[in-house]
Design a protein around this motif. Structure first.
Motif, PDB file in Angstrom:
ATOM      1  N   SER A  46      11.277   1.813  -0.266  1.00 40.87           N
ATOM      2  CA  SER A  46      10.044   1.585  -1.006  1.00 40.87           C
ATOM      3  C   SER A  46      10.391   1.233  -2.378  1.00 40.87           C
ATOM      4  O   SER A  46      11.293   1.225  -2.902  1.00 40.87           O
ATOM      5  N   CYS A  47       9.252   0.373  -2.907  1.00 37.60           N
ATOM      6  CA  CYS A  47       9.149   0.037  -4.177  1.00 37.60           C
ATOM      7  C   CYS A  47       9.339   1.611  -5.021  1.00 37.60           C
ATOM      8  O   CYS A  47       9.771   1.539  -6.172  1.00 37.60           O
ATOM      9  N   THR A  48       8.409   2.407  -4.654  1.00 37.97           N
ATOM     10  CA  THR A  48       8.305   3.608  -5.323  1.00 37.97           C
ATOM     11  C   THR A  48       9.759   4.235  -5.464  1.00 37.97           C
ATOM     12  O   THR A  48      10.171   4.910  -6.613  1.00 37.97           O
ATOM     13  N   THR A  72      -2.379  -0.379 -12.807  1.00 37.82           N
ATOM     14  CA  THR A  72      -1.388  -0.570 -11.833  1.00 37.82           C
ATOM     15  C   THR A  72      -1.436   0.461 -10.522  1.00 37.82           C
ATOM     16  O   THR A  72      -2.333   1.409 -10.791  1.00 37.82           O
ATOM     17  N   PHE A  73      -0.458   0.283 -10.016  1.00 41.09           N
ATOM     18  CA  PHE A  73      -0.238   1.490  -8.633  1.00 41.09           C
ATOM     19  C   PHE A  73       0.365   2.696  -9.226  1.00 41.09           C
ATOM     20  O   PHE A  73       0.946   2.570 -10.160  1.00 41.09           O
ATOM     21  N   SER A  75       2.505   4.717  -8.287  1.00 38.84           N
ATOM     22  CA  SER A  75       4.062   4.610  -8.407  1.00 38.84           C
ATOM     23  C   SER A  75       4.483   4.205  -9.590  1.00 38.84           C
ATOM     24  O   SER A  75       5.658   4.855 -10.286  1.00 38.84           O
ATOM     25  N   THR A  76       4.078   3.338 -10.454  1.00 38.94           N
ATOM     26  CA  THR A  76       4.809   2.821 -11.452  1.00 38.94           C
ATOM     27  C   THR A  76       5.018   3.972 -12.425  1.00 38.94           C
ATOM     28  O   THR A  76       5.839   3.678 -13.312  1.00 38.94           O
ATOM     29  N   VAL A 118       4.328  -4.701 -15.197  1.00 36.02           N
ATOM     30  CA  VAL A 118       3.744  -4.882 -13.771  1.00 36.02           C
ATOM     31  C   VAL A 118       3.217  -6.387 -13.794  1.00 36.02           C
ATOM     32  O   VAL A 118       2.518  -6.579 -14.741  1.00 36.02           O
ATOM     33  N   ASP A 144       8.304  -3.678 -12.873  1.00 42.33           N
ATOM     34  CA  ASP A 144       7.788  -3.478 -11.507  1.00 42.33           C
ATOM     35  C   ASP A 144       7.384  -4.892 -10.864  1.00 42.33           C
ATOM     36  O   ASP A 144       6.220  -5.243 -11.230  1.00 42.33           O
ATOM     37  N   ALA A 146       6.960  -5.373  -7.692  1.00 38.44           N
ATOM     38  CA  ALA A 146       6.399  -5.117  -6.360  1.00 38.44           C
ATOM     39  C   ALA A 146       5.711  -6.207  -5.612  1.00 38.44           C
ATOM     40  O   ALA A 146       5.868  -6.436  -4.433  1.00 38.44           O
ATOM     41  N   GLN A 147       4.848  -7.044  -6.394  1.00 33.50           N
ATOM     42  CA  GLN A 147       4.018  -8.068  -5.878  1.00 33.50           C
ATOM     43  C   GLN A 147       4.715  -9.544  -6.353  1.00 33.50           C
ATOM     44  O   GLN A 147       4.224 -10.410  -5.980  1.00 33.50           O
ATOM     45  N   SER A 168       8.814  -4.575  -3.831  1.00 39.58           N
ATOM     46  CA  SER A 168       8.209  -3.805  -2.448  1.00 39.58           C
ATOM     47  C   SER A 168       8.208  -4.683  -1.334  1.00 39.58           C
ATOM     48  O   SER A 168       7.992  -5.792  -1.349  1.00 39.58           O
ATOM     49  N   HIS A 170       6.551  -3.443   1.641  1.00 39.62           N
ATOM     50  CA  HIS A 170       5.434  -2.884   2.169  1.00 39.62           C
ATOM     51  C   HIS A 170       4.711  -3.949   2.912  1.00 39.62           C
ATOM     52  O   HIS A 170       4.874  -4.886   2.453  1.00 39.62           O
ATOM     53  N   LYS A 173       2.735  -6.652   1.520  1.00 36.43           N
ATOM     54  CA  LYS A 173       3.320  -8.031   0.605  1.00 36.43           C
ATOM     55  C   LYS A 173       3.889  -9.136   1.213  1.00 36.43           C
ATOM     56  O   LYS A 173       3.744  -9.349   2.523  1.00 36.43           O
ATOM     57  N   GLY A 180       9.493  -0.572   2.808  1.00 29.34           N
ATOM     58  CA  GLY A 180      10.880  -1.126   2.231  1.00 29.34           C
ATOM     59  C   GLY A 180      10.724  -1.578   0.546  1.00 29.34           C
ATOM     60  O   GLY A 180       9.533  -1.824   0.212  1.00 29.34           O
ATOM     61  N   TYR A 312      -7.165  -1.492  -8.327  1.00 32.98           N
ATOM     62  CA  TYR A 312      -6.699  -0.370  -8.970  1.00 32.98           C
ATOM     63  C   TYR A 312      -7.959  -0.121  -9.800  1.00 32.98           C
ATOM     64  O   TYR A 312      -8.574  -0.582 -10.519  1.00 32.98           O
TER      65      TYR A 312
HETATM   66  C1  LIG Z   1       2.425  -2.547  -8.849  1.00 37.94           C
HETATM   67  C2  LIG Z   1       3.010  -1.776  -7.627  1.00 37.94           C
HETATM   68  N1  LIG Z   1       4.067  -0.801  -7.870  1.00 37.94           N
HETATM   69  C3  LIG Z   1       4.367  -0.170  -6.727  1.00 37.94           C
HETATM   70  C4  LIG Z   1       3.991  -0.346  -5.575  1.00 37.94           C
HETATM   71  C5  LIG Z   1       4.605   0.746  -4.630  1.00 37.94           C
HETATM   72  O1  LIG Z   1       5.300  -0.173  -3.344  1.00 37.94           O
HETATM   73  P1  LIG Z   1       5.724   0.745  -2.340  1.00 37.94           P
HETATM   74  O2  LIG Z   1       4.507   0.816  -1.412  1.00 37.94           O
HETATM   75  O3  LIG Z   1       6.848  -0.244  -1.776  1.00 37.94           O
HETATM   76  O4  LIG Z   1       6.403   1.894  -2.597  1.00 37.94           O
HETATM   77  C6  LIG Z   1       2.959  -0.980  -5.366  1.00 37.94           C
HETATM   78  C7  LIG Z   1       2.513  -1.197  -4.008  1.00 37.94           C
HETATM   79  O5  LIG Z   1       1.427  -1.749  -3.838  1.00 37.94           O
HETATM   80  C8  LIG Z   1       2.251  -1.824  -6.333  1.00 37.94           C
HETATM   81  O6  LIG Z   1       1.437  -2.676  -6.280  1.00 37.94           O
END
Ligand SMILES: Cc1ncc(COP(=O)(O)O)c(C=O)c1O
Length: 368
Positions: A46-48, A72-73, A75-76, A118, A144, A146-147, A168, A170, A173, A180, A312
């Motif tokens: 994952s991106c996480t 942001t999400f 996980s960042t 991000v 980050d 991810a997108q 990401s 996911h 995406k 992933g 968010y």
């Molecule tokens: C900006 C950002 N960072 C991190 C993530 C986490 O991605 P993942 O679900 O692959 O862990 C997302 C998920 O949408 C995201 O939008």
């Protein structure tokens, strides 16, 4: 779906190597390294997970500070909080939900170790300014992204500008494999250790390449690598990246064109893409005038069987951060504006032109 996903999974099963770092993983990593023109790529779950790898690689420890946008999400920020870091949140800029570079320096202290940016909706942050600030204060930059697959800034792929970048795959995406992602390591000095952290703190990847005769536990890490079955699915997606991107950008531009009358009448705003940035067709959003209007528009679209969703809520205001950190006193006006007014319209590869028209007409109808 592009059609080849199941066939490649079948091939991975027949290959008899379903754990990580098999032939499909290596194909995807090499594809991404050459597509992005980047030093080294490691697929992750994952991106996480890629963000967690970044926190380990940069030796983030209790008491360190990491700067993160509030819009942001989770996980960042979470990946760094897990290592004991305190997060200093920064507001968005006025024209995009991205971090405002003008507000970054006020958050830097002698404890600051890293700056995470991000690229919201796949639209580039102001990377030139951000890298200048980081260089001046000797900070690591993590994009980050991810997108932000296949999006560019001043001709460079997003994810190749900071020291590390996380993507990401996911299923929400542009390119996906269920769950992933990957870590792009742009700072060559971090590459060897990244591979060790990826493989549970061992030098197994080196052993598999025949560079050493036995492998050992040499550092910290975790099991960050995906199975080759995920990578097989991903290969099918990556092979179709140009077709997928073309269709998504087409949908985004069609929305932009159809909704332009409302933009001209100043009833809504749409994505702002600076001259040195590109649109990768990840998200098409509109900005309503206030929360009440957005709530009414969501209901109006729902009645027409159209699902449109907001995004968010500022992380500075989350129950977890409020419980675990001293509150910041700065204004998060722009972040709150995006939290209250941003609305994402349906955007996926299979979406037909007439469906895009129907969504746009339903929105025009609401404002009339
Ligand atoms: C900006 C950002 N960072 C991190 C993530 C986490 O991605 P993942 O679900 O692959 O862990 C997302 C998920 O949408 C995201 O939008």
């Amino acid at each position: 779906m592009t059609g080849q996903e199941v066939q490649y999974i079948k091939e991975a099963v027949e290959e008899g190597h379903l754990s990580g770092n098999g032939i499909f993983t290596q194909w995807c990593q090499q594809f991404l390294e050459s597509r992005l023109k980047c030093n080294k790529v490691l697929l992750t779950n994952s991106c996480t997970a890629a963000l967690e790898m970044s926190a380990l690689l940069l030796n983030i420890k209790p008491g360190d500070e990491v700067i993160v946008p509030s819009f942001t999400f989770v996980s960042t920020a979470l990946a760094f909080v897990r290592q004991g870091a305190n997060i200093r949140f920064v507001d968005s800029e006025e024209t995009t939900p991205n971090i405002d570079p003008l507000l970054i320096e006020s958050q830097i202290t002698h404890k600051t170790k890293a700056l995470v940016v991000v690229h919201y909706a796949g639209v580039a942050c102001q990377m030139k300014r951000i890298m200048e600030i980081a260089q001046k204060h000797n900070l690591f930059v993590i994009e980050d992204a991810a997108q932000a697959i296949d999006s560019y800034y001043q001709g460079k792929a997003l994810g190749t500008i900071g020291h590390l970048s996380t993507f990401s795959f996911h299923e929400t995406k542009n390119i996906q494999c269920g769950e992933g992602g990957f870590l792009a390591i742009n700072e060559p000095l971090l590459a060897e250790r990244a591979e060790i952290i990826w493989e549970k703190g061992t030098n197994r990847a080196k052993f598999f390449r025949g560079e050493i005769d036995k492998y050992n536990w040499v550092d910290t890490g975790s099991s960050f690598l995906p199975s080759d079955m995920q990578a097989a699915f991903l290969k099918a997606q990556l092979e179709s990246i140009d077709t997928i991107q073309k269709q998504r950008i087409h949908i985004s531009e069609k929305y932009e064109h159809l909704l332009n009358p409302l933009v001209l009448k100043k009833k809504i705003k749409t994505l702002h893409i600076a001259k040195d940035a590109t649109n990768n067709g990840h998200i098409f959003y509109i900005l309503c005038r206030d929360l009440e209007e957005r709530t009414a528009l969501i209901s109006h679209l729902k009645e027409a069987n159209i699902q449109a969703v907001f995004h968010y809520l500022g992380l500075h205001n989350s129950p977890f951060i409020k419980r675990s950190q001293t509150p910041q006193t700065e204004s998060f006006y722009e972040c709150s504006k995006y939290a209250d007014t941003l609305l994402r319209l349906p955007l996926y590869y299979e979406l037909k032109d007439q469906e895009v028209v129907r969504v746009a007409e339903t929105i025009l109808d609401f404002y009339e």
